[in-house]
Scaffold this active site. Structure first.
Site, PDB file in Angstrom:
ATOM      1  N   GLY A 293       1.082  -1.185   0.035  1.00 23.01           N
ATOM      2  CA  GLY A 293      -0.460  -0.265  -0.393  1.00 23.01           C
ATOM      3  C   GLY A 293       0.706   1.232  -0.007  1.00 23.01           C
TER       4      GLY A 293
ATOM      5  CD  GLU B 297       0.891   0.529   6.339  1.00 22.16           C
ATOM      6  OE1 GLU B 297       1.296   0.501   5.118  1.00 22.16           O
ATOM      7  OE2 GLU B 297       0.324  -0.529   7.232  1.00 22.16           O
ATOM      8  CG  ASP B 298      -1.827   1.733   3.014  1.00 19.06           C
ATOM      9  OD1 ASP B 298      -0.920   1.278   4.410  1.00 19.06           O
ATOM     10  OD2 ASP B 298      -1.965   0.805   1.731  1.00 19.06           O
TER      11      ASP B 298
ATOM     12  CG  ASP C  23      -9.231   0.460   9.338  1.00 18.29           C
ATOM     13  OD1 ASP C  23      -9.587   0.996  10.045  1.00 18.29           O
ATOM     14  OD2 ASP C  23      -9.011  -0.121   8.252  1.00 18.29           O
TER      15      ASP C  23
ATOM     16  CE  LYS D 251     -10.406   3.213   7.503  1.00 19.10           C
ATOM     17  NZ  LYS D 251     -11.361   2.867   6.390  1.00 19.10           N
TER      18      LYS D 251
ATOM     19  CG  PHE E 251     -12.196  -0.037   1.991  1.00 20.56           C
ATOM     20  CD1 PHE E 251     -12.046  -0.591   3.286  1.00 20.56           C
ATOM     21  CD2 PHE E 251     -11.834   0.008   0.831  1.00 20.56           C
ATOM     22  CE1 PHE E 251     -10.532  -1.823   2.537  1.00 20.56           C
ATOM     23  CE2 PHE E 251     -10.507  -1.455   0.484  1.00 20.56           C
ATOM     24  CZ  PHE E 251     -10.220  -1.374   1.507  1.00 20.56           C
TER      25      PHE E 251
ATOM     26  CG  ASP F  55      -5.433  -3.336  -1.987  1.00 21.72           C
ATOM     27  OD1 ASP F  55      -5.229  -2.972  -0.658  1.00 21.72           O
ATOM     28  OD2 ASP F  55      -5.816  -5.157  -2.411  1.00 21.72           O
TER      29      ASP F  55
ATOM     30  NE  ARG G 248      -1.917  -2.954  -4.385  1.00 17.56           N
ATOM     31  CZ  ARG G 248      -2.113  -2.803  -2.729  1.00 17.56           C
ATOM     32  NH1 ARG G 248      -2.485  -1.690  -2.031  1.00 17.56           N
ATOM     33  NH2 ARG G 248      -2.341  -4.264  -2.354  1.00 17.56           N
TER      34      ARG G 248
HETATM   35  P1  IMP Z   1      -4.893  -1.680   9.889  1.00 25.00           P
HETATM   36  O1  IMP Z   1      -3.825  -2.878  10.931  1.00 25.00           O
HETATM   37  O2  IMP Z   1      -6.299  -2.173  10.575  1.00 25.00           O
HETATM   38  O3  IMP Z   1      -4.680  -0.668  10.864  1.00 25.00           O
HETATM   39  O4  IMP Z   1      -4.709  -1.709   8.554  1.00 25.00           O
HETATM   40  C1  IMP Z   1      -4.078  -0.948   8.399  1.00 25.00           C
HETATM   41  C2  IMP Z   1      -3.477  -2.219   6.949  1.00 25.00           C
HETATM   42  O5  IMP Z   1      -5.032  -2.044   6.064  1.00 25.00           O
HETATM   43  C3  IMP Z   1      -3.143  -1.235   5.878  1.00 25.00           C
HETATM   44  O6  IMP Z   1      -1.543  -1.556   5.539  1.00 25.00           O
HETATM   45  C4  IMP Z   1      -3.669  -1.189   4.454  1.00 25.00           C
HETATM   46  O7  IMP Z   1      -3.728  -1.864   3.534  1.00 25.00           O
HETATM   47  C5  IMP Z   1      -5.101  -2.135   4.237  1.00 25.00           C
HETATM   48  N1  IMP Z   1      -6.705  -1.018   4.824  1.00 25.00           N
HETATM   49  C6  IMP Z   1      -6.962  -0.908   5.839  1.00 25.00           C
HETATM   50  N2  IMP Z   1      -8.276   0.481   6.044  1.00 25.00           N
HETATM   51  C7  IMP Z   1      -7.999   0.573   4.461  1.00 25.00           C
HETATM   52  C8  IMP Z   1      -8.662   1.322   3.034  1.00 25.00           C
HETATM   53  O8  IMP Z   1      -9.811   2.428   3.328  1.00 25.00           O
HETATM   54  N3  IMP Z   1      -8.407   1.172   2.199  1.00 25.00           N
HETATM   55  C9  IMP Z   1      -7.281  -0.044   1.468  1.00 25.00           C
HETATM   56  N4  IMP Z   1      -6.729  -0.347   2.460  1.00 25.00           N
HETATM   57  C10 IMP Z   1      -6.992  -0.382   3.790  1.00 25.00           C
HETATM   58 MG    MG Z   2      -0.577  -1.539   4.158  1.00 25.08          MG
END
Ligand code: IMP
Ligand code: MG
Length: 171
Positions: free
Chosen positions: A41, A96-97, A100, A128, A149, A156, A162
């Protein structure tokens, strides 16, 4: 293509990357900065961000298990690709992108705190907060968003979108 709404424009992305680059250039002056982009990402963000930082830095990528084809986090993280460069005594910035639930970043932060790196900080293009389940301090944030999302600029949905030059929410 799924219906989608533009959330962050190409110009807003450019301006924010420049701003973060200036800030990081100041804060990492005289230090041994290593950018660690989180694949896949963050590949576009990391590529733009590293060119906005006017320092003699190193850049490498790591890879963690992803959500796969789902939009739900599985909750279990594994490192699929370690950094190839030696982090001893260096100042690591995880790039990081999007943060979440926080599961990925909290895990990565802890993992690299146990490495020989001197310091570990986080820069995420998007923070987010809606689904945050694990607390994580993101040191540098591009944009804070409540929900949605998002796709584009590296983000992606099942490996698609992407390459979109702006960020969109899938409806
Ligand atoms: P976390 O572990 O839930 O914080 O998720 C992190 C990863 O989930 C990110 O690096 C993204 O690759 C993916 N992700 C979370 N939310 C989104 C979104 O809205 N769009 C695309 N990828 C997401
Ligand atoms: Mg990611």
């Amino acid at each position: 293509m799924s219906p989608r709404t533009e959330i962050i424009s190409r110009l807003q992305l450019q301006a924010k990357v420049e701003e973060l680059g200036r800030q990081l250039t100041q804060e990492f002056q005289g230090r041994q900065l290593v950018l660690l982009g989180v694949l896949n990402g963050a590949f576009i963000f990391a590529a733009d961000l590293c060119r906005a930082i006017d320092l003699d830095l190193e850049i490498d990528f790591i890879r963690v298990t992803s959500y796969g084809e789902s939009t739900q986090s599985s909750g279990s993280i594994r490192l699929l690709k370690e950094p190839s460069i030696d982090l001893t005594g260096k100042d690591v910035l995880l790039v990081e992108d999007i943060v979440d639930t926080g599961i990925t970043m909290a895990w990565l932060q802890e993992h690299f705190r146990q490495s020989p790196a001197k310091s570990v900080k986080i820069c995420s293009l998007i923070d987010k907060k809606e689904r945050r389940t694990v607390p994580v301090d993101v040191d540098y944030i591009g944009f804070s968003l409540d929900k949605g999302f998002l796709v584009g600029y590296g983000l992606d949905c099942a490996e698609k979108y992407r390459n979109l030059p702006a960020i969109y929410a899938l409806d």
